[in-house]
Enzyme design. Sequence first.
Site, PDB file in Angstrom:
ATOM      1  N   ASP A  26       0.851  -1.202   0.000  1.00  0.00           N
ATOM      2  CA  ASP A  26       0.000   0.000   0.000  1.00  0.00           C
ATOM      3  C   ASP A  26       0.886   1.252   0.000  1.00  0.00           C
ATOM      4  O   ASP A  26       1.746   1.409   0.883  1.00  0.00           O
ATOM      5  CB  ASP A  26      -0.870  -0.021   1.271  1.00  0.00           C
ATOM      6  CG  ASP A  26      -2.194   0.698   1.083  1.00  0.00           C
ATOM      7  OD1 ASP A  26      -2.470   1.173  -0.041  1.00  0.00           O
ATOM      8  OD2 ASP A  26      -2.958   0.770   2.063  1.00  0.00           O
ATOM      9  N   GLU A  79     -14.637   1.141  -1.133  1.00  0.00           N
ATOM     10  CA  GLU A  79     -14.823   1.138   0.327  1.00  0.00           C
ATOM     11  C   GLU A  79     -16.010   2.001   0.733  1.00  0.00           C
ATOM     12  O   GLU A  79     -16.112   3.173   0.325  1.00  0.00           O
ATOM     13  CB  GLU A  79     -13.544   1.636   1.039  1.00  0.00           C
ATOM     14  CG  GLU A  79     -13.717   1.651   2.562  1.00  0.00           C
ATOM     15  CD  GLU A  79     -12.424   1.777   3.355  1.00  0.00           C
ATOM     16  OE1 GLU A  79     -11.340   1.757   2.754  1.00  0.00           O
ATOM     17  OE2 GLU A  79     -12.522   1.886   4.590  1.00  0.00           O
ATOM     18  N   GLU A 125      -4.702   5.300  -3.441  1.00  0.00           N
ATOM     19  CA  GLU A 125      -6.059   5.844  -3.315  1.00  0.00           C
ATOM     20  C   GLU A 125      -6.311   6.905  -4.371  1.00  0.00           C
ATOM     21  O   GLU A 125      -5.455   7.758  -4.625  1.00  0.00           O
ATOM     22  CB  GLU A 125      -6.245   6.448  -1.909  1.00  0.00           C
ATOM     23  CG  GLU A 125      -6.231   5.389  -0.823  1.00  0.00           C
ATOM     24  CD  GLU A 125      -6.551   5.936   0.557  1.00  0.00           C
ATOM     25  OE1 GLU A 125      -6.861   7.143   0.688  1.00  0.00           O
ATOM     26  OE2 GLU A 125      -6.494   5.145   1.521  1.00  0.00           O
TER      27      GLU A 125
HETATM   28  O1  KIV Z   1      -5.245  -0.018   4.447  1.00  0.00           O
HETATM   29  C1  KIV Z   1      -6.128  -0.863   4.335  1.00  0.00           C
HETATM   30  O2  KIV Z   1      -6.218  -1.833   5.098  1.00  0.00           O
HETATM   31  C2  KIV Z   1      -7.102  -0.684   3.276  1.00  0.00           C
HETATM   32  C3  KIV Z   1      -8.317  -1.556   3.307  1.00  0.00           C
HETATM   33  C4  KIV Z   1      -9.241  -1.032   4.321  1.00  0.00           C
HETATM   34  C5  KIV Z   1      -8.942  -1.682   1.970  1.00  0.00           C
HETATM   35  O3  KIV Z   1      -6.937   0.143   2.444  1.00  0.00           O
END
Ligand code: KIV
Length: 263
Positions: free
Chosen positions: A83, A180, A114
């Site tokens: 992420d 989400e 995002e």
């Molecule tokens: O950071 C995370 O865990 C997320 C999920 C909630 C999709 O982005």
Amino acid sequence: MAVTVTTMKKMKQEKDKITWLTAYDYSFASLVDEQGVDAILVGDSLGMVMQGHETPVPVTIEQSCYHTECVARGVSNTMVVGDLPFGSYQTSKEQAYENAVKLMRSGAHTVKLEGGELQVETIQFLVERGIAVCAHIGLTPQSVHQLGGFKVQGRGAAANQLIEDALAVEQAGAFAVVLEAVPQSLAEQITQKLSIPTIGIGAGPACDGQVLVLQDMLGIYPQKSPKFCKNYMEGAETIQQAVGNYVAEVKEGMFPAQEHCFN
Ligand code: KIV
């Protein structure tokens, strides 16, 4: 066999529900992998569930890379989604590329960021350079202060913008899109319009797959869990069984139930 972006596309086509969970360390990653979860998201939710912050905003790229390395060591078949945290990709597409490379060198197979239409150039830039990108639209927790809280998105007139965002990230080359906290009928419309998988969290049962934060679905996060979460430790004897039950319920279309959905 290892799960790839091709596997996920095929799963959408064959209406085989896709399962994702978050994890942030070696032990949980191994357990989640063993239970046959298709992807582990090393989410910036680590800022909340691992570090105790109120939002994911304080998470740095170094921390994301550290947790991605830990998870990658525990995984045999599951896809690892790194992420990109707040501030690690918004300055320029070159900045996004540099930080996506860091995540991939840490063991991520793919990366998530995002944003919808506003991130099209960045997604395209990464995809053209061999990076598989998942977009995340609807409630985007990195913008929580701008959104005024963790609130349902895409109601009323805002629905059209979310549809535009979803189409734009698909066009830009994203391999999947996380939806989400959006009304279930909107998530269904988006899922039907896209050829790439939608992965829902608080987006209803029509999505091609589901994701939950591991600590939420094990009922071990000390703060209040969101409405869209289910505690899988209830009725399970072990963590392995809880994760296995989640996989089975998503596959059978039993999770999410109406009580976990927004209208
Ligand atoms: O950071 C995370 O865990 C997320 C999920 C909630 C999709 O982005």
